[in-house]
Structures are given as structure tokens and as C-alpha cells.
Design a protein around this motif. Structure first.
Motif, short mmCIF file in Angstrom:
data_model
loop_
_atom_site.label_atom_id
_atom_site.label_comp_id
_atom_site.label_asym_id
_atom_site.label_seq_id
_atom_site.Cartn_x
_atom_site.Cartn_y
_atom_site.Cartn_z
N TYR A 145 0.83 -1.20 0.00
CA TYR A 145 0.00 0.00 0.00
C TYR A 145 0.87 1.26 0.00
N GLU A 146 1.95 1.22 0.78
CA GLU A 146 2.84 2.38 0.85
C GLU A 146 3.50 2.64 -0.50
N VAL A 147 3.91 1.57 -1.20
CA VAL A 147 4.54 1.74 -2.51
C VAL A 147 3.55 2.34 -3.50
N LYS A 148 2.32 1.84 -3.51
CA LYS A 148 1.30 2.36 -4.42
C LYS A 148 0.98 3.81 -4.10
N TYR A 155 4.01 10.58 -6.53
CA TYR A 155 5.03 11.04 -7.46
C TYR A 155 4.43 11.42 -8.80
N ARG A 156 3.49 10.59 -9.30
CA ARG A 156 2.85 10.89 -10.58
C ARG A 156 2.05 12.18 -10.51
N LYS A 157 1.45 12.45 -9.38
CA LYS A 157 0.62 13.64 -9.22
C LYS A 157 1.46 14.90 -9.20
N TRP A 158 2.59 14.88 -8.49
CA TRP A 158 3.40 16.08 -8.30
C TRP A 158 4.64 16.13 -9.21
N PHE A 159 4.75 15.17 -10.13
CA PHE A 159 5.95 15.14 -10.99
C PHE A 159 6.06 16.40 -11.85
N PHE A 160 5.01 16.70 -12.61
CA PHE A 160 5.06 17.84 -13.53
C PHE A 160 5.14 19.19 -12.81
N PRO A 161 4.40 19.41 -11.70
CA PRO A 161 4.56 20.69 -11.00
C PRO A 161 5.99 20.95 -10.51
N PHE A 162 6.70 19.89 -10.10
CA PHE A 162 8.06 20.07 -9.61
C PHE A 162 9.07 20.19 -10.77
N VAL A 163 8.81 19.47 -11.86
CA VAL A 163 9.74 19.47 -12.98
C VAL A 163 9.58 20.72 -13.84
N LEU A 164 8.37 21.27 -13.90
CA LEU A 164 8.09 22.39 -14.79
C LEU A 164 9.02 23.59 -14.60
N PRO A 165 9.32 24.04 -13.36
CA PRO A 165 10.25 25.18 -13.22
C PRO A 165 11.64 24.89 -13.80
N ALA A 166 12.16 23.67 -13.58
CA ALA A 166 13.48 23.32 -14.12
C ALA A 166 13.45 23.30 -15.65
N VAL A 167 12.37 22.76 -16.22
CA VAL A 167 12.23 22.74 -17.68
C VAL A 167 12.14 24.15 -18.24
N ALA A 168 11.39 25.02 -17.55
CA ALA A 168 11.25 26.40 -18.00
C ALA A 168 12.59 27.12 -17.98
N VAL A 169 13.36 26.94 -16.91
CA VAL A 169 14.68 27.57 -16.82
C VAL A 169 15.60 27.05 -17.91
#
Length: 313
Positions: A5-8, A14-28
Motif C-alpha cells: 500500500y505504501e509503494v502504491k 510522485y505521478r501527481k506532483w511530478f510535472f509541477p516540480f519538474v516544470l520550473p526546471a524545464v522552463a529555466v
């Protein structure tokens, strides 16, 4: 069940917050690296002068009216300063690849044979790699100008023989060996770590079997150690190759802002605008050529390393 359950849960998070965290680095990356890189390639085909464009019909602010095709690239190769910097870099790189590999392998063999206090020796050999380019250049500038020239090998020194006086007796060959000494001192410790890892992966069974067959130390080195270290040698070879072509700060520090005839390729790209009265189009063309050389080296390294991985599997 709890661990599953913890792994799931973590995977879903991670899937939910992947793009919000990656987006600033991609923009820079897009704003600082990719977009200026693409614009720079386009400007290398124009008569760019920094604040305006100079085309066939005169001064303009429209880059398409100042499109020159391959004229900047042709002009770059016609420049004596660019050709001399290119061949100076090639000579230095060839010598550096040989010298760094020999010294790094010797250090790795020494560290591997010591047994005790290995960490101290590894840290000592690796420490020069942590120094910045300009600080390293000024340190060796002091060593060459004062220790080598005045103390050890000067007329008033311990030995009345001039060994390396490139600042008082300008000579590109002396400068070449000056940068080579500095590069070997800086890079060999880092490459030693790679060779040490390679040596650790060689099983002692090979050496024991060779000893039983009557092989001496030289035969063991050339028949076992060298062939087994080929993957490490490939990594070191291309790392030194790419780093030597990109050498900039040390060259500028050692040569007092790298005058013509004493420049590496990276310093030539930096200085070309002063040689061409602010022709940034030619400077950008030389930068693109420089990028293509480094890219070719990196791609070749990747292909060869992948081939080695397939062979090992």
C-alpha cells in the motif's frame, strides 16, 4: 500488505506532483539554454554585430535581411587565429590524453598496492580536481614564474638552467607544456578514481592462475591488467578528450588573457569579437563549430560505451 500500500501511495503521489516540480526546471532550461542556443545558431548565419545586423544592403534590425548563409563559417576557417587555436588545442589534447592516462594509471596502481591509508592517498590525488579553473591557473602562474624560473632553474636559483620561462621568453611550445603540466596535475586524480574502480573489478584468480603458469609482473600487467581495464580506459579517454577541448579559464590565467597564438579553442571563441571589430556572427559560427566538435566526441563516447556494455553482457 502495508508495504504494498505504501509503494502504491508513493507512486501515485510522485505521478501527481511530478510535472509541477519538474516544470520550473524545464522552463529555466528552455529560457536559459535551449532558446538562446537555437537563436545563436541562427545568428551564426547572419551579420550580427551585437546590437544590430549588418547585411548586404547595410545596417538593419531585421536578422532575415542580414542573412549571409555560410559566409561566417568560411570566414572562421580563413582566420589564422582560429586555425592556430584549433591545431594548438589538438596538439595539447593529444599530449594530455597520453600523459593523464599514464599518470592516472600509475597513481591507481600505487594506491591499489599500498593497502593501508588508501583513503588519504585517494583524497590527496583527487584534491586538485576541486580547484576552479582561474584559481588553478593563477597558482601555476606563480609556480612557473617564481618557483621554476627564479628559484629552481633561474640564474640566481639552485640550478643555473632555464627550464620553463614561457612568460619571459614567449614560445607556444613552452606554453603548451605549461598547460599540460597543469592539466595532468588537475585531472589525473579524478581519472585515478576510475582506474581504481576498474582494478577493483579484476578478480585475483586471474593473477593467481598467471603466477602458477610462471608469468612475471610485466606479463601480468600487459596480458591481464591492461585488457581488463579497457572499459575504464575508454571512459578516461573521452573524458580527458572533451575536458581538454573545453579548457578556458586556465588558458586565460596562464597567458594573461590568451593573446593570439597562445589560445585554446574555447579562448578563441571568447576573443574573436575583438579580432573582428565586433563581428558576433563569426564568433557565433566559431562557437557552433566548437559545439559540433564536443558533440561529436560525446556521441562517439556514448556509442562506444554502449558497445562495451553489450560485449560485457
Amino acid at each position: 500488505m502495508g508495504q504494498l500500500y505504501e509503494v502504491k501511495f508513493m507512486s501515485k503521489l510522485y505521478r501527481k506532483w511530478f510535472f509541477p516540480f519538474v516544470l520550473p526546471a524545464v522552463a529555466v532550461f528552455l529560457i536559459v539554454v535551449l532558446i538562446p542556443f537555437v537563436i545563436g545558431i541562427f545568428y551564426s548565419f547572419t551579420g550580427w554585430r551585437g546590437s544590430f545586423f549588418l547585411g548586404p544592403n547595410g545596417r538593419t534590425t531585421n536578422p532575415f535581411e542580414a542573412f549571409l548563409g555560410l559566409k561566417n563559417y568560411i570566414a572562421a576557417f580563413k582566420q589564422e587565429s582560429f586555425r592556430s587555436a584549433f591545431f594548438f588545442s589538438v596538439k595539447f589534447t593529444v599530449l594530455a590524453v597520453i600523459a593523464v592516462n599514464v599518470v592516472a594509471l600509475a597513481q591507481a596502481l600505487l594506491v591499489n598496492a599500498i593497502g593501508k591509508a588508501v583513503g588519504i592517498f585517494r583524497a590527496t590525488f583527487f584534491l586538485p580536481n576541486l580547484l576552479g579553473g582561474l584559481s588553478l591557473g593563477f597558482i601555476w602562474l606563480f609556480i612557473f614564474n617564481n618557483i621554476f624560473t627564479k628559484v629552481l632553474f633561474g640564474k640566481e636559483g639552485l640550478i643555473p638552467i632555464k627550464f620553463l620561462t614561457y612568460m619571459t621568453d614567449k614560445d607556444p611550445n613552452k606554453l603548451l607544456f605549461a598547460i599540460l603540466i597543469m592539466a595532468v596535475w588537475q585531472m589525473s586524480g579524478y581519472m585515478m578514481i576510475i582506474y581504481t574502480t576498474g582494478l577493483a573489478n579484476i578478480s585475483d584468480d586471474y593473477y593467481e592462475a598467471a603466477s602458477i603458469d610462471g608469468a612475471n609482473a610485466f606479463q601480468k600487467f600487459f596480458k591481464i591488467t591492461i585488457p581488463m581495464l579497457m572499459p575504464s580506459f575508454t571512459i578516461v579517454f573521452f573524458l580527458v578528450l572533451s575536458r581538454c577541448f573545453m579548457l578556458l579559464d586556465q588558458n586565460i590565467a596562464l597567458t594573461n588573457n590568451a593573446p593570439q597564438g597562445y589560445r585554446m579553442l574555447a579562448a578563441q571563441v571568447l576573443k574573436v569579437t575583438s579580432d573582428t571589430n565586433g563581428n558576433y556572427g563569426i564568433a557565433q559560427a566559431e562557437a557552433v563549430i566548437f559545439f559540433l566538435v564536443i558533440a561529436a566526441i560525446s556521441i562517439t563516447q556514448t556509442v562506444i560505451l554502449k558497445g562495451k556494455e553489450v560485449e560485457m553482457q
